[in-house]
Motif scaffolding. Sequence first.
Motif, mmCIF file in Angstrom:
data_model
loop_
_atom_site.group_PDB
_atom_site.id
_atom_site.type_symbol
_atom_site.label_atom_id
_atom_site.label_comp_id
_atom_site.label_asym_id
_atom_site.label_seq_id
_atom_site.Cartn_x
_atom_site.Cartn_y
_atom_site.Cartn_z
ATOM 1 N N SER A 159 0.818 -1.214 0.000
ATOM 2 C CA SER A 159 0.000 0.000 0.000
ATOM 3 C C SER A 159 0.848 1.258 0.000
ATOM 4 O O SER A 159 0.379 2.333 -0.391
ATOM 5 N N SER A 160 2.105 1.138 0.433
ATOM 6 C CA SER A 160 2.985 2.303 0.529
ATOM 7 C C SER A 160 4.047 2.327 -0.559
ATOM 8 O O SER A 160 4.846 3.265 -0.606
ATOM 9 N N GLY A 161 4.066 1.318 -1.408
ATOM 10 C CA GLY A 161 5.063 1.288 -2.468
ATOM 11 C C GLY A 161 5.652 -0.101 -2.656
ATOM 12 O O GLY A 161 5.201 -1.085 -2.068
ATOM 13 N N TYR A 162 6.673 -0.161 -3.474
ATOM 14 C CA TYR A 162 7.303 -1.422 -3.854
ATOM 15 C C TYR A 162 8.386 -1.804 -2.851
ATOM 16 O O TYR A 162 9.151 -0.956 -2.396
ATOM 17 N N MET A 163 8.461 -3.091 -2.516
ATOM 18 C CA MET A 163 9.557 -3.644 -1.719
ATOM 19 C C MET A 163 10.129 -4.827 -2.486
ATOM 20 O O MET A 163 9.400 -5.775 -2.795
ATOM 21 N N GLY A 164 11.415 -4.771 -2.818
ATOM 22 C CA GLY A 164 11.978 -5.891 -3.549
ATOM 23 C C GLY A 164 13.463 -5.762 -3.772
ATOM 24 O O GLY A 164 14.189 -5.200 -2.945
ATOM 25 N N MET A 165 13.899 -6.290 -4.908
ATOM 26 C CA MET A 165 15.319 -6.319 -5.238
ATOM 27 C C MET A 165 15.465 -6.287 -6.754
ATOM 28 O O MET A 165 14.550 -6.654 -7.495
ATOM 29 N N THR A 166 16.646 -5.829 -7.213
ATOM 30 C CA THR A 166 16.892 -5.651 -8.639
ATOM 31 C C THR A 166 18.308 -6.109 -8.966
ATOM 32 O O THR A 166 19.230 -5.933 -8.164
ATOM 33 N N TRP A 167 18.483 -6.662 -10.156
ATOM 34 C CA TRP A 167 19.801 -7.102 -10.612
ATOM 35 C C TRP A 167 19.861 -6.987 -12.130
ATOM 36 O O TRP A 167 18.848 -6.753 -12.799
ATOM 37 N N SER A 168 21.061 -7.172 -12.681
ATOM 38 C CA SER A 168 21.251 -7.169 -14.118
ATOM 39 C C SER A 168 21.217 -8.611 -14.610
ATOM 40 O O SER A 168 22.075 -9.414 -14.226
ATOM 41 N N PRO A 169 20.237 -8.976 -15.434
ATOM 42 C CA PRO A 169 20.127 -10.372 -15.855
ATOM 43 C C PRO A 169 21.136 -10.730 -16.942
ATOM 44 O O PRO A 169 21.446 -9.922 -17.821
ATOM 45 N N ALA A 170 21.655 -11.927 -16.871
ATOM 46 C CA ALA A 170 22.487 -12.451 -17.954
ATOM 47 C C ALA A 170 21.580 -13.035 -19.030
ATOM 48 O O ALA A 170 20.435 -13.421 -18.754
ATOM 49 N N PRO A 171 22.047 -13.109 -20.269
ATOM 50 C CA PRO A 171 21.223 -13.702 -21.326
ATOM 51 C C PRO A 171 20.957 -15.182 -21.081
ATOM 52 O O PRO A 171 21.817 -15.896 -20.535
ATOM 53 N N ASN A 172 19.770 -15.617 -21.456
ATOM 54 C CA ASN A 172 19.396 -17.035 -21.399
ATOM 55 C C ASN A 172 19.641 -17.612 -19.997
ATOM 56 O O ASN A 172 20.210 -18.686 -19.835
ATOM 57 N N GLU A 173 19.179 -16.878 -18.997
ATOM 58 C CA GLU A 173 19.412 -17.250 -17.591
ATOM 59 C C GLU A 173 18.087 -17.572 -16.911
ATOM 60 O O GLU A 173 17.072 -16.926 -17.159
ATOM 61 N N LYS A 174 18.109 -18.586 -16.042
ATOM 62 C CA LYS A 174 16.943 -18.953 -15.254
ATOM 63 C C LYS A 174 17.263 -18.785 -13.774
ATOM 64 O O LYS A 174 18.318 -19.201 -13.317
ATOM 65 N N ARG A 175 16.323 -18.183 -13.067
ATOM 66 C CA ARG A 175 16.438 -18.082 -11.607
ATOM 67 C C ARG A 175 15.162 -18.640 -10.988
ATOM 68 O O ARG A 175 14.067 -18.168 -11.284
ATOM 69 N N THR A 176 15.331 -19.659 -10.155
ATOM 70 C CA THR A 176 14.203 -20.230 -9.420
ATOM 71 C C THR A 176 14.272 -19.718 -7.994
ATOM 72 O O THR A 176 15.260 -19.960 -7.290
#
Length: 299
Positions: A159-176
């Motif tokens: 309700s007050s905004g976004y909470m999270g995290m950010t990174w630079s993705p590598a090509p053809n990469e999967k994150r579970t």
Amino acid sequence: MNESSRESETPMATQYTIYLVNNGASSKVFWGFLQPPQELAAQSGVFANSSASLEVAPNVGPQVNKFIIPVQYVVGAGASNKAIGLRTQVISDFSQDTELGQGWLANYATAPPNKGPLIEKGENPNEGSKILIASNKFNQEQNEANSWFSNMSFGIQTSSGYMGMTWSPAPNEKRTLSPKLNFYVTTGSFGSNQLADWTDVNSQAASIGLRNFDSRHEVTVTLTGTGEWTVTPGRPTSNLEQGALHTLIQSQLLLAEAHSNLTRLLGSGAMDTATVPSSSSGEQLRVAGAKNQLLTRNP
């Protein structure tokens, strides 16, 4: 149920509430951050990202300032002419609500021309308690040579905004990812959607997990007058409630002290005879528990 198993549960409530209390001498800006999943924790290049902040005045009424957090995860993707790093401001060009057990594919363009990404439904994770985020095959080196930098984000919209995290993705990469509803609440020199180092976030922060919330999914985070944090399940109490509780405690202490004094007095035999008024002249009683002292009722 132990704490570790409770932390890994899939949350069933529609929202959680973190009440914010400032017992300091001046107003403070409280920031909320989502702790990273174990797959992203302690990884270089993964930065804290938040726009959820509230300025909290000292000693205001209870239940006024709060972060209301729905159990709604969000994945995001974007691209800009700014490299991912500390104090870079990142707002995803495209975001998508997601649930546990879902997977998403972020499609990044190869520059030139500079073009933002799109997100589409992708491969689901093998486990229903996880979220999968993947990137397509794009030419990251060529993009960055043209000052075009991709970003990927994961978090919660509150309700007050976004909470999270950010990174630079590598090509053809999967994150579970294995999301958990764990949070940091802190004060400091942060900016809205400006990437921050996790050490700067958690070094002086209150840490809140599912175990800290009460049955109504509420918790109170208090900044004390000495600059420390306390985390208490439930809603904050008002000054009136605190005063009534203090009075009740004091009365109970006085009652206990009086009872203790009476017990010592009776046990010492200091009271040999007690006189009790009565309409029956000369009636005498012996009372058990007081060394059989003789009590005489006089008219």
